[in-house]
Design an enzyme around this catalytic site. Sequence first.
Site, PDB file in Angstrom:
ATOM      1  CD  GLU A 133     -55.640  -1.960 -37.760  1.00  0.00           C
ATOM      2  OE1 GLU A 133     -54.413  -1.689 -37.760  1.00  0.00           O
ATOM      3  OE2 GLU A 133     -56.300  -2.137 -36.720  1.00  0.00           O
ATOM      4  CG  HIS A 149     -62.550   4.448 -30.773  1.00  0.00           C
ATOM      5  ND1 HIS A 149     -61.400   5.184 -30.666  1.00  0.00           N
ATOM      6  CD2 HIS A 149     -62.164   3.149 -30.677  1.00  0.00           C
ATOM      7  CE1 HIS A 149     -60.370   4.362 -30.496  1.00  0.00           C
ATOM      8  NE2 HIS A 149     -60.809   3.120 -30.504  1.00  0.00           N
TER       9      HIS A 149
END
Lengths: 325, 337
Positions: free
Chosen positions: A60, A129
């Site tokens: 990322e 999440h």
Amino acid sequence: MAQLTYREAVAAGIAQEMERDETVAFIGEDVARAGGVFKATVGLFDKFGPKRVIDTPISEQAILGAAMGAAMTGMRPIAEIMFSDFLAVCWDFVANEMSKSRYMSDGQLKCPLVVRTGNGGGSRFGAQHSQSIENWAMAIPGIKVVAPSTPADVKGLLAASVRDEDPVIFFEHKSLYAIKGEVPEGEHVDTLGTAKVVRPGKDATIVALALMVPRAIQAADKLMTDHGIDVEVVDIRTLVPLDMKTISSSVAKTGRLFTVEENPRLCGWGAEIVSIVVDELFWDLDGPAVRITTPHIPLPAADNLEDITIPSVDRIYSKILDVLR
Amino acid sequence: MAKKKTLKNDDIDEKKRLELYNSQYLIRVAEQRAYDLFLENLVKGTSHLSLGQEAIAAGFATAMQENDKSFCTYRGHAHTLARGASVVGVLGELMQRDCGLMRGKGGSMHLTDTSKGVMGSYAIIGAHLPMAVGSAWRAQYMGHDDVATVFFGDGTTNIGAFHEALNYAVVYKLPVVFVCENNNYMEYTPIESITAVKNPAADRASAYGLDSIIIDGNDADEVYRTAQVAYSKARSGEGPSLIECKTYRQSGHSRADPGAYRPDGELDHWKKNNDPITRYRSRLIEFGVKQKIIDGIEENVKRVVDEATEEAKSSPVPPEEILTTNVYANGGWAWRN
Ligand SMILES: Cc1ncc(C[n+]2csc(CCOP(=O)(O)OP(=O)(O)O)c2C)c(N)n1
Ligand SMILES: [Mg+2]
């Protein structure tokens, strides 16, 4: 008008911009051949090929850093961070880099890029999440923050984000990907920094974002049917720039303000809006401004627990009824 | 009938072999059950199965001592079960019931049972590698003899935390074992298409002064032997190891994934020719273990999983009052007076 799902509108928005502008390219994990874990980018790889639609490693920092470097030197990249929770592993690039390079270089550098990300709860994925983190992004000067609630807004605001000269964090709500709606045919470009009155009313104003918008509308409809209370719902659509004009004129008309936020309580975006309203429209208010939020806890996984955590139609309805009575 | 030639027990005795088989078989049956429960719509949220990767969890856990620590990923049911966590607790958590290991608050990706040394399962790629390093630091600092084992996938070798954790562990010679389960895929993307080297973990080992170790992750004996070497190295103060286990995930990446990206025949090939359970069963027979004993293990495991399934199914959903418990150390969630 075409009927598209929210997820199809994502692909349509990206495709529209890639067709128009050769410098737009799209990178992310599992986004190309697999079409994304939320299937929001299906078809782009087949249409534009591996030069412009790229599967990356799980890196990322490299994804955002590379998007930034490309943006600084002439491209308009779109980068996907699969779940918004993962932005925390590359937050340096959001908080310290892309948001500040224009300022620190006194305008020499620019970062016209879009970071798309799946945000929000409702999928029983648990605490890492499911978060709604648009308020983290709102707290950083130098970036723009967008969170659409309809397929049309997805396409139009995504196009506007790609064309914007500043870095934009574009929050797609995971629980909205399946919804369908009318999307204008042909080129569709919206305007950042514009809120929308999505349900007119005269007795109170609800300001909501993303998944909370359809819930606020349902609660408002129910308040009308059950009690004749006529609530106006404003979809903020972009937190930065914030369209206070639309919010203020609604509150000036109704005299009551409710915010409905999926963020945990502390420092949610509603706190900022309430503070502006108290500051600038105090004498227009007929009662306290009230925030309806997720309690200040991490999100639980179990469905029955998640359902009582995130503001529901019922909770919005009862809270407003309680306060207005 | 001619007497069948059997092999003599080697460094692994029959008792250990049966333990290894029991552990693998338990994981297999429990994971299959998790899949069935998902089809019955009883597993909420997501779940990531280790079908086909059982030998790694079994081999390492069997080589661990009781106070050793495991750090797992979202694909952590196997490692949690292998440490002896209750099957009801695991299935119950997947079903988000009150009987779950974390009473439904964490869900399938975050299985934790500290009483068994399972220090959690982590769903942000890379995060738990430095944590395992920290556990090893504590052990070294306080003179404890436990080793931390951290399990992760091939895809995880491309995030910065992997590299930082390795370097850090080597610099301070910490008792931590890094276990890369190379199942060929990072979610839906073949690992070789997004990694600079062929062996994503082992080919990076030399950059940190470590031996390049590649093993057959579908052979529980090989895993067990390798683990023993790594643990004795760690316990004698010789520092960390990085072990790449070649394996294959027989299920989808997560419950929603039908695996459309697999080349034709690949899955069948692995299932037919390189299934850890089938291989180990034949090995037991090769070593002269009676069919009856193997059948006994299998029947017992199935019974345990069946009973656990029923118990989990009849467990209530978590009570609403636990929503706001354990946010802070005082047990509550208050942030203002
Ligand atoms: C920081 C971060 N990025 C992306 C993801 C999404 N994600 C979950 S699992 C996964 C693939 C991991 O592959 P690998 O490390 O090989 O483990 P496997 O699932 O094969 O066991 C990805 C990209 C994540 N959870 N965290
Ligand atoms: Mg993998």
